[in-house]
Scaffold this active site. Structure first.
Site, PDB file in Angstrom:
ATOM      1  N   ASN A 136      -9.965   0.133  -0.135  1.00 40.34           N
ATOM      2  CA  ASN A 136      -8.497   0.164  -0.113  1.00 40.34           C
ATOM      3  C   ASN A 136      -7.982  -0.419  -1.429  1.00 40.34           C
ATOM      4  O   ASN A 136      -8.108  -1.619  -1.670  1.00 40.34           O
ATOM      5  CB  ASN A 136      -8.006  -0.664   1.080  1.00 40.34           C
ATOM      6  CG  ASN A 136      -6.495  -0.671   1.221  1.00 40.34           C
ATOM      7  OD1 ASN A 136      -5.782  -0.257   0.312  1.00 40.34           O
ATOM      8  ND2 ASN A 136      -6.019  -1.155   2.352  1.00 40.34           N
ATOM      9  N   CYS A 160       0.810  -1.223   0.000  1.00 43.39           N
ATOM     10  CA  CYS A 160       0.000   0.000   0.000  1.00 43.39           C
ATOM     11  C   CYS A 160       0.845   1.275   0.000  1.00 43.39           C
ATOM     12  O   CYS A 160       0.361   2.346  -0.340  1.00 43.39           O
ATOM     13  CB  CYS A 160      -0.943   0.002   1.196  1.00 43.39           C
ATOM     14  SG  CYS A 160      -2.093  -1.374   1.171  1.00 43.39           S
ATOM     15  N   HIS A 187      -3.215   7.453   2.267  1.00 38.65           N
ATOM     16  CA  HIS A 187      -3.633   6.120   1.821  1.00 38.65           C
ATOM     17  C   HIS A 187      -5.021   5.845   2.393  1.00 38.65           C
ATOM     18  O   HIS A 187      -5.291   6.135   3.562  1.00 38.65           O
ATOM     19  CB  HIS A 187      -2.628   5.076   2.316  1.00 38.65           C
ATOM     20  CG  HIS A 187      -3.080   3.671   2.087  1.00 38.65           C
ATOM     21  ND1 HIS A 187      -3.530   3.232   0.865  1.00 38.65           N
ATOM     22  CD2 HIS A 187      -3.175   2.609   2.924  1.00 38.65           C
ATOM     23  CE1 HIS A 187      -3.879   1.954   0.962  1.00 38.65           C
ATOM     24  NE2 HIS A 187      -3.675   1.557   2.208  1.00 38.65           N
TER      25      HIS A 187
END
Ligand code: UT7
Length: 324
Positions: A281, A114, A251
């Protein structure tokens, strides 16, 4: 004189298919209420069966090149941050390179889950700073749905697919924070925590790709601390406070993490760019997707001071302070 990479254009691509929480509630023991309350996620985009990471990435890169008004032939570096490459090798970046018509320079993949986009942005900026590239493309792209165990309710409700890209171009400046471009990057990793967020397979261990496994509660705890720390690190470099930032593009893993980070930094929630409700996500794609949305809808303007930050498996985490 200081050379920095300046963001000349941002692009995005989201697969057409949108999957709602209600649809997932028909597959596993969950509910819209639980998912919204615990994560802030309402829906996510999922790639079509014949759509690959390279397809998503090349669409986002073409969008970014068009907005930057730069031809693919002028790009001398392409870095693709991804956890879901089309093949184990060659690098998916080389496929994207061919798809966008870039025949020179270098293209490679970068893996920091990520945090991948922030790591790739730092890498490309350092290539530009040392004179090894003039125009670089940095893309975060994922078909993370392919790593999901659709019977595991603790992970399958959290992720989505997508791609975001930026074009970086070399810009001469005075070396102060008034300059446009990437002002600082800070990267970290700590492999002691790698088992808290990982796949249960890989080419060298099981000869399979594996599925994503996460100890959500522990990851959550580390995420709030690490993201606030790396943001403070960026601000301290220039003697700034959270109040000096025009925007934060974090993020997008969990709305509660974003709210917790904003509180720790003293940043008003209106200055956080939020897409987690609609994108979930998307791993390495989440920061460039959110950035592209806020730049292209006019919220983030030329001259704004923007902090990008991310945290992911490894653990890895990092930030980039950018004057747009
Ligand atoms: O991108 C990299 C960074 N990733 C992240 O930052 C993710 C970080 N973690 C999180 O976002 C959160 O920890 C989650 C959203 C994953 C989970 O939220 P939580 O408040 O930490 O819940 P929990 O894991 O502590 O689980 C609470 C309960 C458990 O039941 P018991 O043991 O209390 O009976 C789970 O089994 O919720 C249960 N549960 C669910 N219930 C309904 C877990 N998943 C679900 C689900 N629907 N989808």
């Amino acid at each position: 004189m200081t050379i920095r990479g300046r963001i000349a254009g941002c692009g995005a691509y989201l697969p057409a298919r949108v999957v709602t929480n209600q649809e997932l509630a028909q597959m596993v023991d969950t509910s819209d209420e639980w998912i919204v309350e615990r994560s802030g996620i309402r829906c996510r985009h999922i790639a079509a069966e014949n759509e690959t990471t390279a397809d998503l990435a090349s669409a986002a890169v073409k969008d970014a090149l068009r907005r930057a008004e730069i031809d693919a032939s002028a790009i001398d570096l392409l870095i693709l941050a991804t956890t879901t490459p089309d093949q184990t090798f060659p690098a998916t970046a080389t496929k994207v390179q061919a798809m966008i018509g870039m025949t020179g320079g270098a293209a490679f993949d970068l893996q920091a889950v990520c945090s991948g986009f922030v790591f790739a942005l730092a890498t490309a900026n350092n290539f530009i700073r040392c004179g090894q590239a003039r125009n670089a493309v940095v893309v975060g792209a994922e078909t993370f749905s392919r790593l999901i165990d659709w019977n595991d309710r603790s992970t399958c409700v959290l992720f989505g697919d997508g791609a975001g890209a930026v074009v970086l171009t070399a810009e001469d400046g005075t070396g102060t924070i008034a300059d446009r471009g990437i002002l600082s990057t800070h990267l970290h990793s700590d492999g002691r925590y790698r088992e808290l967020l990982q796949t249960d397979g890989g080419p060298s261990t099981t000869q399979t790709v594996g599925k994503a496994r996460m100890s959500g509660r522990e990851v959550f705890r580390h995420a709030v601390t690490n993201l606030a720390d790396v943001a403070e690190e960026a601000l301290a470099t220039f003697g700034l406070t959270g109040g000096d930032l025009d925007w934060v593009v974090p993020h997008q893993a969990n709305r509660r993490i974003l709210d917790g980070t904003a509180r720790k930094l003293g940043i008003s929630p209106e200055r956080m760019v939020i897409t987690v409700d609609r994108h979930a996500n998307t791993s390495a794609a989440s920061v460039p997707l959110a950035l592209a949305e806020a730049v292209n809808d006019g919220r983030i303007k030329a001259g704004d001071l923007v902090l990008l930050e991310a945290m992911g498996g490894g653990f890895t985490w990092g930030s980039a302070l950018v004057r747009m």
